[in-house]
Design a protein around this motif. Structure first.
Motif, PDB file in Angstrom:
ATOM      1  N   GLY A  81       7.401  -7.239  11.026  1.00 21.86           N
ATOM      2  CA  GLY A  81       7.224  -5.837  11.398  1.00 21.86           C
ATOM      3  C   GLY A  81       8.228  -4.936  10.713  1.00 21.86           C
ATOM      4  O   GLY A  81       7.905  -3.804  10.328  1.00 21.86           O
ATOM      5  N   LEU A  82       9.455  -5.417  10.551  1.00 18.08           N
ATOM      6  CA  LEU A  82      10.465  -4.639   9.833  1.00 18.08           C
ATOM      7  C   LEU A  82      10.033  -4.420   8.387  1.00 18.08           C
ATOM      8  O   LEU A  82      10.123  -3.297   7.862  1.00 18.08           O
ATOM      9  CB  LEU A  82      11.814  -5.360   9.876  1.00 18.08           C
ATOM     10  N   LEU A  83       9.561  -5.469   7.710  1.00 19.31           N
ATOM     11  CA  LEU A  83       9.122  -5.318   6.321  1.00 19.31           C
ATOM     12  C   LEU A  83       8.025  -4.281   6.206  1.00 19.31           C
ATOM     13  O   LEU A  83       8.037  -3.437   5.294  1.00 19.31           O
ATOM     14  CB  LEU A  83       8.620  -6.660   5.780  1.00 19.31           C
ATOM     15  N   GLN A  84       7.065  -4.331   7.129  1.00 20.49           N
ATOM     16  CA  GLN A  84       5.966  -3.371   7.092  1.00 20.49           C
ATOM     17  C   GLN A  84       6.485  -1.960   7.337  1.00 20.49           C
ATOM     18  O   GLN A  84       6.085  -0.995   6.662  1.00 20.49           O
ATOM     19  CB  GLN A  84       4.943  -3.746   8.172  1.00 20.49           C
ATOM     20  N   THR A  85       7.400  -1.806   8.281  1.00 21.36           N
ATOM     21  CA  THR A  85       7.928  -0.503   8.671  1.00 21.36           C
ATOM     22  C   THR A  85       8.696   0.171   7.547  1.00 21.36           C
ATOM     23  O   THR A  85       8.613   1.385   7.359  1.00 21.36           O
ATOM     24  CB  THR A  85       8.841  -0.669   9.899  1.00 21.36           C
ATOM     25  N   GLU A  87       7.351   6.874   8.482  1.00 19.43           N
ATOM     26  CA  GLU A  87       6.480   7.075   9.630  1.00 19.43           C
ATOM     27  C   GLU A  87       6.473   5.875  10.574  1.00 19.43           C
ATOM     28  O   GLU A  87       6.103   6.006  11.744  1.00 19.43           O
ATOM     29  CB  GLU A  87       5.055   7.386   9.162  1.00 19.43           C
ATOM     30  N   GLY A  88       6.877   4.716  10.073  1.00 21.20           N
ATOM     31  CA  GLY A  88       6.896   3.538  10.918  1.00 21.20           C
ATOM     32  C   GLY A  88       8.182   3.340  11.697  1.00 21.20           C
ATOM     33  O   GLY A  88       8.263   2.436  12.545  1.00 21.20           O
ATOM     34  N   PHE A  89       9.200   4.178  11.429  1.00 22.37           N
ATOM     35  CA  PHE A  89      10.497   3.955  12.071  1.00 22.37           C
ATOM     36  C   PHE A  89      10.407   4.037  13.592  1.00 22.37           C
ATOM     37  O   PHE A  89      10.924   3.173  14.308  1.00 22.37           O
ATOM     38  CB  PHE A  89      11.519   4.969  11.558  1.00 22.37           C
ATOM     39  N   ALA A  90       9.793   5.095  14.100  1.00 24.08           N
ATOM     40  CA  ALA A  90       9.754   5.286  15.551  1.00 24.08           C
ATOM     41  C   ALA A  90       8.969   4.179  16.259  1.00 24.08           C
ATOM     42  O   ALA A  90       9.451   3.640  17.275  1.00 24.08           O
ATOM     43  CB  ALA A  90       9.186   6.664  15.890  1.00 24.08           C
ATOM     44  N   PRO A  91       7.773   3.792  15.799  1.00 19.44           N
ATOM     45  CA  PRO A  91       7.072   2.692  16.470  1.00 19.44           C
ATOM     46  C   PRO A  91       7.879   1.387  16.486  1.00 19.44           C
ATOM     47  O   PRO A  91       7.882   0.666  17.490  1.00 19.44           O
ATOM     48  CB  PRO A  91       5.780   2.550  15.655  1.00 19.44           C
ATOM     49  N   LEU A  92       8.575   1.077  15.387  1.00 19.81           N
ATOM     50  CA  LEU A  92       9.385  -0.132  15.379  1.00 19.81           C
ATOM     51  C   LEU A  92      10.538  -0.018  16.371  1.00 19.81           C
ATOM     52  O   LEU A  92      10.840  -0.972  17.107  1.00 19.81           O
ATOM     53  CB  LEU A  92       9.933  -0.404  13.974  1.00 19.81           C
ATOM     54  N   LEU A  96       2.248  -4.380  13.910  1.00 21.32           N
ATOM     55  CA  LEU A  96       1.503  -5.138  12.915  1.00 21.32           C
ATOM     56  C   LEU A  96       0.085  -5.389  13.385  1.00 21.32           C
ATOM     57  O   LEU A  96      -0.160  -5.536  14.585  1.00 21.32           O
ATOM     58  CB  LEU A  96       2.151  -6.512  12.693  1.00 21.32           C
ATOM     59  N   PRO A  97      -0.867  -5.480  12.464  1.00 23.48           N
ATOM     60  CA  PRO A  97      -2.165  -6.046  12.833  1.00 23.48           C
ATOM     61  C   PRO A  97      -1.971  -7.507  13.208  1.00 23.48           C
ATOM     62  O   PRO A  97      -1.021  -8.155  12.759  1.00 23.48           O
ATOM     63  CB  PRO A  97      -2.996  -5.895  11.554  1.00 23.48           C
ATOM     64  N   LEU A  98      -2.845  -8.011  14.025  1.00 20.17           N
ATOM     65  CA  LEU A  98      -2.688  -9.397  14.455  1.00 20.17           C
ATOM     66  C   LEU A  98      -2.869 -10.366  13.297  1.00 20.17           C
ATOM     67  O   LEU A  98      -2.160 -11.363  13.188  1.00 20.17           O
ATOM     68  CB  LEU A  98      -3.687  -9.722  15.569  1.00 20.17           C
ATOM     69  N   ALA A  99      -3.809 -10.059  12.406  1.00 20.20           N
ATOM     70  CA  ALA A  99      -4.128 -11.012  11.335  1.00 20.20           C
ATOM     71  C   ALA A  99      -4.573 -10.261  10.090  1.00 20.20           C
ATOM     72  O   ALA A  99      -4.963  -9.092  10.139  1.00 20.20           O
ATOM     73  CB  ALA A  99      -5.228 -11.967  11.796  1.00 20.20           C
ATOM     74  N   VAL A 100      -4.504 -10.952   8.956  1.00 19.08           N
ATOM     75  CA  VAL A 100      -5.121 -10.445   7.733  1.00 19.08           C
ATOM     76  C   VAL A 100      -6.574 -10.903   7.727  1.00 19.08           C
ATOM     77  O   VAL A 100      -6.938 -11.876   8.384  1.00 19.08           O
ATOM     78  CB  VAL A 100      -4.390 -10.958   6.469  1.00 19.08           C
ATOM     79  N   SER A 101      -7.421 -10.191   7.018  1.00 24.14           N
ATOM     80  CA  SER A 101      -8.831 -10.572   6.945  1.00 24.14           C
ATOM     81  C   SER A 101      -9.012 -11.749   5.992  1.00 24.14           C
ATOM     82  O   SER A 101      -8.159 -12.039   5.158  1.00 24.14           O
ATOM     83  CB  SER A 101      -9.676  -9.389   6.474  1.00 24.14           C
ATOM     84  N   GLN A 102     -10.155 -12.403   6.129  1.00 22.21           N
ATOM     85  CA  GLN A 102     -10.447 -13.533   5.243  1.00 22.21           C
ATOM     86  C   GLN A 102     -10.423 -13.108   3.780  1.00 22.21           C
ATOM     87  O   GLN A 102      -9.844 -13.802   2.933  1.00 22.21           O
ATOM     88  CB  GLN A 102     -11.825 -14.131   5.583  1.00 22.21           C
ATOM     89  N   MET A 139       0.838  -1.181   0.000  1.00 20.02           N
ATOM     90  CA  MET A 139       0.000   0.000   0.000  1.00 20.02           C
ATOM     91  C   MET A 139       0.879   1.240   0.000  1.00 20.02           C
ATOM     92  O   MET A 139       1.934   1.245   0.593  1.00 20.02           O
ATOM     93  CB  MET A 139      -0.880   0.051   1.240  1.00 20.02           C
ATOM     94  N   THR A 140       0.388   2.333  -0.564  1.00 22.02           N
ATOM     95  CA  THR A 140       1.170   3.549  -0.659  1.00 22.02           C
ATOM     96  C   THR A 140       0.829   4.462   0.503  1.00 22.02           C
ATOM     97  O   THR A 140      -0.305   4.629   0.871  1.00 22.02           O
ATOM     98  CB  THR A 140       0.854   4.268  -1.970  1.00 22.02           C
ATOM     99  N   ASN A 141       1.868   5.114   1.071  1.00 27.02           N
ATOM    100  CA  ASN A 141       1.654   6.058   2.158  1.00 27.02           C
ATOM    101  C   ASN A 141       1.845   7.463   1.624  1.00 27.02           C
ATOM    102  O   ASN A 141       2.742   7.713   0.819  1.00 27.02           O
ATOM    103  CB  ASN A 141       2.643   5.759   3.277  1.00 27.02           C
ATOM    104  N   GLN A 142       1.019   8.398   2.072  1.00 29.62           N
ATOM    105  CA  GLN A 142       1.082   9.760   1.557  1.00 29.62           C
ATOM    106  C   GLN A 142       1.731  10.698   2.565  1.00 29.62           C
ATOM    107  O   GLN A 142       1.276  10.819   3.682  1.00 29.62           O
ATOM    108  CB  GLN A 142      -0.333  10.265   1.236  1.00 29.62           C
TER     109      GLN A 142
END
Length: 492
Positions: A314-318, A323-328, A348-354, A1-4
């Motif tokens: 979590g690293l891949l998502q960050t 913007e994800g650097f500080a939370p990680l 990370l979210p706990l799970a992906v949706s069905q 997904m793209t972040n703005q």
């Protein structure tokens, strides 16, 4: 997904390209026999319009079952400047175009001077307002994000991945039905052309991001006479032999391209979330912590665990966004320096949706046939773990596609240099998901049809995403006037 997000950049010079800058005629009524769209104000945003597009589940049986796609539109605020329709194609597979329009549509309309009605859609199974949902009925544990993605065991063992991949493939074959089997890039291209007809447009301008660049490139290849201006933001390698599985494998390179940005930030003096004294010390620290969590996971207050693989995920998502650097970093510090329950948020979210799991899995498995040899996967994982320790062999791991029941209904189309010279590519130099090296393969395949604007930035997604004025100006100017750089350029 793209972040703005936004930040400053350098000066940009444009040269006139061969793409015409003539204004397009206003959209006409859809031709007889074309699908119809009944527009109404969107319930959550009256400034936008919403509709449903009905498409055949199987284009070989057009009178058979149908699926609904959610469509959203932001009309031009300068009708006198209207050139046509700009279609936003989301990433994924499984991304929501309705959400993409919500996040980005107004900015694009402003930057292009109202030259377009900006339109997007939720692809099959994604499930926006009124659209058809996908579901494989997966077990809860298989939806946990670091399980759904094939992270090997601590020693590189893929046995658990194999069992899980087979179980997911069996569930999708049992519960997915004809709708799930219809999730392909080829069908998304067909759906886009139906949408074009319903919009009453002879040609579409197109902006595709991430996986959406592949869809956009395939549409431009199949329908060169129906594309006006095409923007590909964050492309992967389009080689039919590298589609899907190759995209995942390339993430190992992308993460290594991007990690130095995080390491520099995480070692900067004065950073309250500093992790090490020097950039070179950040990677061994991270790897040591992940190995420690492999052996002894930590527990969050709600009971779910931080394992080594969940930290790696979590690293891949960050890395997709600064913007994800500080939370990680806060999570790393807590996992490294404290005992007891973790009181900081997970990244990370706990799970992906069905339906996310169903669309993502089915599209990559339906598009191309994946290798079946489990020994080959084991060898690939063992080698990739050594070559790319941050991703621990995951990008070449075994997916449900290795056990998929159906053969691809369509062969992946080859992207070529045959077609109009109306494509502009935009690419971050340090993209963790679609690395620059993969985008160069798309550029080579397109030949003189395209120009490439490379942006000296990290993260996934470039247009109106990282504040690089040079890259943003290149895309906006192209969409407004048809002008592109005379040759490929780098925006510093």
């Amino acid at each position: 997904m793209t972040n703005q997000r936004t930040r400053k950049s350098i000066l940009f010079a444009l040269a006139t390209s061969a793409v015409a800058a003539t204004l397009a005629a206003p959209a006409q009524a859809a031709p007889a026999g074309a699908p119809s769209l009944r527009w109404k104000p969107c319930a959550d945003a009256p400034a936008r319009e919403c509709a449903d597009l009905s498409v055949p589940v199987d284009y070989r049986a057009p009178d058979g079952p149908r699926a609904n796609l959610a469509v959203s539109r932001l009309r031009t605020d300068h009708p006198e400047a209207r050139r046509g329709t700009l279609l936003l194609i989301p990433g994924g597979p499984g991304g929501s175009g309705v959400s993409l329009l919500e996040r980005k549509g107004a900015d694009i309309r402003e930057k292009t001077g109202g030259a377009y009605d900006v339109v997007s859609f939720d692809p099959r199974g994604v499930g926006g307002h009124g659209s058809s949902l996908a579901d494989c009925g997966l077990d809860k544990d298989d939806l946990e994000i670091s399980h759904f993605i094939p992270w090997p065991g601590p020693d590189g063992d893929i046995s658990e991945n194999v069992v899980r991949a087979r179980r997911i493939a069996d569930a999708c074959a049992r519960d997915g039905g004809p709708l799930l089997r219809s999730f392909t890039t080829a069908n998304e291209v067909r759906d886009i052309d139906l949408l074009r007809q319903a919009l009453g447009e002879r040609k579409l301008s197109v902006y595709g991001v991430s996986y959406g660049t592949y869809v956009a490139a395939q549409y431009a290849q199949k329908h060169p006479d129906r594309t006006d201006r095409v923007v590909l933001d964050s492309s992967g390698d389009p080689d039919p032999a590298r589609v899907a599985r190759g995209w995942l494998a390339n993430m190992a390179v992308g993460v290594e391209d991007r990690f130095p940005d995080f390491a520099k930030w995480a070692s900067a003096p004065g950073n309250p979330d500093r992790l090490a004294d020097t950039p070179v010390a950040v990677q061994p620290m991270f790897l040591a912590l992940a190995a420690k969590l492999d052996a002894s996971p930590r527990t969050f207050a709600d009971g779910h665990q931080l394992t080594g693989n969940r930290l790696r995920m979590g690293l891949l998502q960050t890395l997709t966004s600064r913007e994800g650097f500080a939370p990680l970093a806060k999570l790393i510090r807590a996992a490294r320096d404290t005992t007891g329950e973790l009181t900081v948020p997970d990244v990370l979210p706990l799970a992906v949706s069905q339906h996310d799991a169903a669309v993502r899995t089915a599209t990559i498995c339906n598009d191309v046939a994946w290798p079946k040899s489990l020994p080959a996967y084991r060898r690939a994982v063992a080698a990739d773990r050594v070559r790319h320790p941050l991703t621990a062999g995951m990008p070449v791991g075994v997916m449900p596609c290795a056990f998929w029941k159906d053969e691809p209904a369509d062969k992946p189309g080859r992207i070529t240099s045959q077609g109009p010279s109306n494509i502009l590519m935009l690419q971050n130099l340090r993209d963790p998901n679609t690395p620059h090296s993969g985008a160069l393969k798309m550029r080579a395949a397109l030949g003189e049809r395209a120009r490439l604007v490379s942006v000296d930035s990290g993260g996934h997604g470039a247009y109106l995403a990282n504040g690089n004025a040079c890259g943003d100006a290149a895309v906006s100017e192209f969409l407004k006037t048809g002008q592109r750089p005379a040759e490929d350029i780098v925006c510093h």
